[in-house]
Each structure stands twice: as C-alpha cells, then as structure tokens.
Design a protein around this motif. Structure first.
Motif, PDB file in Angstrom:
ATOM      1  N   GLN A   1      28.087  10.941   0.449  1.00  0.00           N
ATOM      2  CA  GLN A   1      29.099  10.489   1.405  1.00  0.00           C
ATOM      3  C   GLN A   1      28.796  10.982   2.813  1.00  0.00           C
ATOM      4  OE1 GLN A   1      32.517  12.100  -0.600  1.00  0.00           O
ATOM      5  NE2 GLN A   1      33.118  10.091  -1.418  1.00  0.00           N
ATOM      6  N   LYS A   2      28.274  12.192   2.920  1.00  0.00           N
ATOM      7  CA  LYS A   2      27.891  12.718   4.236  1.00  0.00           C
ATOM      8  C   LYS A   2      26.732  11.910   4.820  1.00  0.00           C
ATOM      9  CE  LYS A   2      29.448  17.424   3.470  1.00  0.00           C
ATOM     10  NZ  LYS A   2      29.090  18.843   3.373  1.00  0.00           N
ATOM     11  N   ALA A   3      25.778  11.545   3.989  1.00  0.00           N
ATOM     12  CA  ALA A   3      24.639  10.754   4.456  1.00  0.00           C
ATOM     13  C   ALA A   3      25.097   9.370   4.920  1.00  0.00           C
ATOM     14  CB  ALA A   3      23.604  10.621   3.355  1.00  0.00           C
ATOM     15  N   ILE A   4      25.973   8.750   4.153  1.00  0.00           N
ATOM     16  CA  ILE A   4      26.492   7.436   4.526  1.00  0.00           C
ATOM     17  C   ILE A   4      27.318   7.534   5.805  1.00  0.00           C
ATOM     18  CG2 ILE A   4      28.099   5.616   3.831  1.00  0.00           C
ATOM     19  CD1 ILE A   4      27.100   6.070   0.953  1.00  0.00           C
ATOM     20  N   SER A   5      28.123   8.576   5.915  1.00  0.00           N
ATOM     21  CA  SER A   5      28.943   8.762   7.116  1.00  0.00           C
ATOM     22  C   SER A   5      28.075   8.959   8.355  1.00  0.00           C
ATOM     23  CB  SER A   5      29.864   9.971   6.956  1.00  0.00           C
ATOM     24  OG  SER A   5      30.740   9.790   5.886  1.00  0.00           O
ATOM     25  N   THR A   6      27.050   9.783   8.228  1.00  0.00           N
ATOM     26  CA  THR A   6      26.164  10.032   9.363  1.00  0.00           C
ATOM     27  C   THR A   6      25.431   8.761   9.771  1.00  0.00           C
ATOM     28  OG1 THR A   6      25.879  12.315   8.659  1.00  0.00           O
ATOM     29  CG2 THR A   6      24.242  11.434  10.191  1.00  0.00           C
ATOM     30  N   ALA A   7      24.882   8.050   8.808  1.00  0.00           N
ATOM     31  CA  ALA A   7      24.168   6.809   9.112  1.00  0.00           C
ATOM     32  C   ALA A   7      25.109   5.781   9.743  1.00  0.00           C
ATOM     33  CB  ALA A   7      23.539   6.243   7.848  1.00  0.00           C
ATOM     34  N   SER A   8      26.321   5.685   9.232  1.00  0.00           N
ATOM     35  CA  SER A   8      27.286   4.742   9.788  1.00  0.00           C
ATOM     36  C   SER A   8      27.653   5.102  11.223  1.00  0.00           C
ATOM     37  CB  SER A   8      28.558   4.714   8.937  1.00  0.00           C
ATOM     38  OG  SER A   8      28.275   4.319   7.626  1.00  0.00           O
ATOM     39  N   LEU A   9      27.870   6.382  11.480  1.00  0.00           N
ATOM     40  CA  LEU A   9      28.203   6.810  12.838  1.00  0.00           C
ATOM     41  C   LEU A   9      27.059   6.537  13.810  1.00  0.00           C
ATOM     42  CD1 LEU A   9      30.090  10.176  12.201  1.00  0.00           C
ATOM     43  CD2 LEU A   9      31.031   8.084  13.181  1.00  0.00           C
ATOM     44  N   VAL A  10      25.835   6.750  13.375  1.00  0.00           N
ATOM     45  CA  VAL A  10      24.679   6.489  14.235  1.00  0.00           C
ATOM     46  C   VAL A  10      24.583   5.005  14.566  1.00  0.00           C
ATOM     47  CG1 VAL A  10      22.147   6.454  14.300  1.00  0.00           C
ATOM     48  CG2 VAL A  10      23.338   8.493  13.528  1.00  0.00           C
ATOM     49  N   ILE A  11      24.701   4.154  13.557  1.00  0.00           N
ATOM     50  CA  ILE A  11      24.576   2.712  13.769  1.00  0.00           C
ATOM     51  C   ILE A  11      25.707   2.186  14.650  1.00  0.00           C
ATOM     52  CG2 ILE A  11      24.674   0.468  12.611  1.00  0.00           C
ATOM     53  CD1 ILE A  11      23.160   1.868  10.267  1.00  0.00           C
ATOM     54  N   ILE A  12      26.930   2.594  14.351  1.00  0.00           N
ATOM     55  CA  ILE A  12      28.078   2.118  15.125  1.00  0.00           C
ATOM     56  C   ILE A  12      27.995   2.599  16.571  1.00  0.00           C
ATOM     57  CG2 ILE A  12      30.580   2.303  15.384  1.00  0.00           C
ATOM     58  CD1 ILE A  12      30.709   2.380  12.286  1.00  0.00           C
ATOM     59  N   SER A  13      27.608   3.853  16.765  1.00  0.00           N
ATOM     60  CA  SER A  13      27.538   4.370  18.134  1.00  0.00           C
ATOM     61  C   SER A  13      26.431   3.684  18.935  1.00  0.00           C
ATOM     62  CB  SER A  13      27.361   5.882  18.136  1.00  0.00           C
ATOM     63  OG  SER A  13      26.133   6.234  17.568  1.00  0.00           O
ATOM     64  N   GLU A  14      25.315   3.368  18.315  1.00  0.00           N
ATOM     65  CA  GLU A  14      24.247   2.662  19.022  1.00  0.00           C
ATOM     66  C   GLU A  14      24.674   1.248  19.397  1.00  0.00           C
ATOM     67  OE1 GLU A  14      21.087   3.338  20.239  1.00  0.00           O
ATOM     68  OE2 GLU A  14      21.742   5.395  19.951  1.00  0.00           O
ATOM     69  N   VAL A  15      25.333   0.561  18.485  1.00  0.00           N
ATOM     70  CA  VAL A  15      25.814  -0.791  18.776  1.00  0.00           C
ATOM     71  C   VAL A  15      26.826  -0.757  19.919  1.00  0.00           C
ATOM     72  CG1 VAL A  15      27.168  -2.724  17.855  1.00  0.00           C
ATOM     73  CG2 VAL A  15      25.333  -1.725  16.481  1.00  0.00           C
ATOM     74  N   LEU A  16      27.754   0.193  19.881  1.00  0.00           N
ATOM     75  CA  LEU A  16      28.741   0.306  20.949  1.00  0.00           C
ATOM     76  C   LEU A  16      28.085   0.652  22.283  1.00  0.00           C
ATOM     77  CD1 LEU A  16      31.733   2.157  19.258  1.00  0.00           C
ATOM     78  CD2 LEU A  16      31.543  -0.255  19.845  1.00  0.00           C
ATOM     79  N   PHE A  17      27.079   1.518  22.251  1.00  0.00           N
ATOM     80  CA  PHE A  17      26.400   1.901  23.483  1.00  0.00           C
ATOM     81  C   PHE A  17      25.730   0.700  24.133  1.00  0.00           C
ATOM     82  CE2 PHE A  17      22.557   3.257  25.716  1.00  0.00           C
ATOM     83  CZ  PHE A  17      23.110   4.095  26.663  1.00  0.00           C
ATOM     84  N   TRP A  18      24.951  -0.050  23.380  1.00  0.00           N
ATOM     85  CA  TRP A  18      24.225  -1.174  23.965  1.00  0.00           C
ATOM     86  C   TRP A  18      25.155  -2.311  24.358  1.00  0.00           C
ATOM     87  CZ3 TRP A  18      19.962  -0.275  26.186  1.00  0.00           C
ATOM     88  CH2 TRP A  18      19.131   0.726  25.717  1.00  0.00           C
ATOM     89  N   LEU A  19      26.220  -2.508  23.611  1.00  0.00           N
ATOM     90  CA  LEU A  19      27.214  -3.498  23.998  1.00  0.00           C
ATOM     91  C   LEU A  19      27.898  -3.064  25.300  1.00  0.00           C
ATOM     92  CD1 LEU A  19      28.584  -6.143  23.211  1.00  0.00           C
ATOM     93  CD2 LEU A  19      30.225  -4.803  21.910  1.00  0.00           C
ATOM     94  N   GLY A  20      28.180  -1.779  25.423  1.00  0.00           N
ATOM     95  CA  GLY A  20      28.757  -1.249  26.649  1.00  0.00           C
ATOM     96  C   GLY A  20      27.830  -1.409  27.837  1.00  0.00           C
ATOM     97  N   ILE A  21      26.535  -1.189  27.633  1.00  0.00           N
ATOM     98  CA  ILE A  21      25.553  -1.376  28.707  1.00  0.00           C
ATOM     99  C   ILE A  21      25.535  -2.838  29.150  1.00  0.00           C
ATOM    100  CG2 ILE A  21      23.076  -1.406  29.225  1.00  0.00           C
ATOM    101  CD1 ILE A  21      24.164   1.368  29.353  1.00  0.00           C
TER     102      ILE A  21
END
Length: 82
Positions: free
Chosen positions: A35-55
């Motif tokens: 669950q920690k691995a899935i949570s970390t991977a999900s946070l990384v993917i979501i944050s990258e998508v939000l960052f580039w969409l924000g840019i």
C-alpha cells in the motif's frame, strides 16, 4: 479569462509541490508495504500530471515565478546590494 487560467495553473503547481511533500509522510503511515508503494507511485504520477498541466495553464506567468523562486537569483540579489 487569461488571468483565471494563469491563477489556476499556479494553484495546480502549488498543489503538485504539496503532493511531493506528502510523499515524505507515506513511510510513517500505518499501511502495508504494498500500500505504501502504491501510494507513493500514485502521488508521484498525480503530482507530475498536475505540475505539467499547471505549467501549460500558467504560461508566461510560470516563467516569471520560476525566476523569482530560484535560490540562485536570491543569492545574486543579496550579494549585489552593496
């Protein structure tokens, strides 16, 4: 309308930074290793998508803020104040 997109983009970038910071707290959560691995991977993917969409939404405004929040430019301002 352009100002709304710019502010929304900056909000998405800020949210992305907060999600990256949230990754630091995943290891102390009472979850299984999987669950920690899935949570970390999900946070990384979501944050990258939000960052580039924000840019994309912020446009030139993002470049201006990038220059303001660059620690190198802070150092230049401090050393050249004499």
């Amino acid at each position: 309308m352009r100002a709304i997109y710019s502010k929304l983009g900056l909000l998405l970038i800020l949210t992305s930074c907060l999600l990256w910071a949230a990754i630091l707290f995943v290891p102390i959560l009472p979850l299984s290793i999987a669950q920690k691995a899935i949570s970390t991977a999900s946070l990384v993917i979501i944050s990258e998508v939000l960052f580039w969409l924000g840019i994309l939404l912020a446009g030139k405004q993002a470049h201006r803020y990038r220059r303001q929040f660059n620690p190198y430019s802070w150092w230049q301002r401090v050393t050249h104040r004499r």
